[in-house]
Scaffold this motif. Sequence first.
Motif, short mmCIF file in Angstrom:
data_model
loop_
_atom_site.label_atom_id
_atom_site.label_comp_id
_atom_site.label_asym_id
_atom_site.label_seq_id
_atom_site.Cartn_x
_atom_site.Cartn_y
_atom_site.Cartn_z
N ASP A 385 0.91 -1.18 0.07
CA ASP A 385 0.06 0.13 0.01
C ASP A 385 0.91 1.33 -0.09
O ASP A 385 0.24 2.49 -0.04
CB ASP A 385 -0.98 -0.13 1.23
CG ASP A 385 -1.90 -1.02 1.15
OD1 ASP A 385 -2.32 -1.63 2.23
OD2 ASP A 385 -2.41 -1.23 0.12
N THR A 415 -4.93 5.94 -1.50
CA THR A 415 -4.21 5.15 -2.42
C THR A 415 -3.25 5.89 -3.27
O THR A 415 -3.63 7.31 -3.16
CB THR A 415 -5.09 4.29 -3.14
OG1 THR A 415 -4.18 3.36 -4.20
CG2 THR A 415 -5.89 4.88 -4.34
N ARG A 476 -7.60 -1.43 -0.23
CA ARG A 476 -6.93 0.00 -0.95
C ARG A 476 -6.98 -0.09 -2.36
O ARG A 476 -7.00 0.91 -3.17
CB ARG A 476 -5.62 0.46 -0.31
CG ARG A 476 -5.67 1.00 1.15
CD ARG A 476 -4.68 1.67 1.64
NE ARG A 476 -4.72 2.01 3.29
CZ ARG A 476 -4.41 1.15 4.11
NH1 ARG A 476 -3.56 0.10 3.85
NH2 ARG A 476 -4.34 1.39 5.42
#
Length: 493
Positions: A385, A415, A476
């Motif tokens: 992420d 994100t 995400r």
Amino acid sequence: MTTMPNWLKQRAFLTPERTAISDGKRTKTFAELYEAAASWARRLAGAGVKEGDIVAVLMKNSVEMMEIVHALFFLGARALLQNVRLTPYELCWQLDDSGARVVIADDDLAGRFGGDGRVITVSALAAFAEADVLLKETCHLDETATIMYTSGTTGTPKGVLQTYGNHWWSAVGSALNLGLHERDCWLAAVPLFHISGLSIAMRSVIYGMPMQLQTSFDAKAANALIMDGKVTVMSVVAAMLQRMVSELGAARYPDTFRCMLLGGGPAPQPLLEACKKKGIPVYQTYGMTETASQIVTLAPEYSLTKLGSAGKPLFPAELRIMRDGQPAAPYEAGEIVVKGPNVTKGYLHRPEATEQAIRDGWFYTGDIGYVDEEGFLYVLDRRSDLIISGGENVYPAEIEAVLLAHPAVEEAGVTGVEDETWGQVPYAFVKLKQGAAADEDELKQFCRRRLATYKVPARMYFVPALPRNAAQKLLRRELKTLIPEAEQRAPRR
């Protein structure tokens, strides 16, 4: 416990007249650097700094910054290097978490700490009387030399402990890979408060190699230094390299320039291809604060045949790809796990985080990659992420935590979205509480007061729900699907 002579003292003894550092205006030999650092050390002692103290340093790239870091080594103090782009809130959090005794700050940065009595400006320190103190003539390789905070995937920053041994073996590993030439000069245009910049300064003293310092990155000036044959090696992130290639135009670097060390996340393939056409020797690397800079680097002879690879581990280091608790097969993606004397011994005041990250001597990076049949590493994602924006690590959880502190926000997801200038920029997706109101400008202002500029979301989207799995964990990777198709391209900051 392995003991070595203090590096700067030893270097000043071995090659006193050799150039140590130059910023384009001032040049100092190793003997001059040693004398200046020793003088600062005696002033720091006069300010009450003792062996074992943590001393925060908030300074921009400068000759004085390197002198003060070495001065802290002379006293056996630990230098907490702080990012000058952080907000007062973030800086003060680090001070409180670390228990720093003193802060040494550039005159124009001291105000970031409010009225904290621990802050001493560089000019104020210069006015201190020099105390009569014995300077340390040796260092123990397992002792902590420096501390740098890095945000974890939980969003809570952690202080990475970097020992003298970490820095030593990082320098040795780099030299065994890239070689060391008599006329080498390394251009430090990356921040010294980052491991990429500090590692250049450590190599300079260990190798006896001049370091050319830019106070802030200047693509045109960097190219000029290379074209004039004054610099042979440079460390960059992709955004810097793109600006240099653009500024270079049709020109080509001379043969005296032998290495463009590229870190800060995987480079765009078009950029690598452009460098290949121009004959720019780009060596991709993989490393992090916890590995005291690079731990995997592409050897020179593979710079073209293994384009896109980060290379193989440095000589003292080891690398594994782990998948479901077992070593992965070639080309099988898994977690990148590393081991070596340049790997951190842990996190400051975080025994649980240390235990989770370091298992049986192996450091679990959380990053995803694979190796080919020859053992070359290809990095797929920097902590699945993680957002790499202009070479800076941006953790979604940290931004999400700030957004969730706003009284109108019920849920938040962040994100990274591709950006031509910065590589990536953060985008935020927010679900407001029922009956609450907030617009994009309000939330951005809220973030700016609590986060460094590069962490503030470039765009905010208000959505009715965030994508989650059965366990209600935020997905995400699916956030991008919420961006209207016409807005897939991120705006420049």
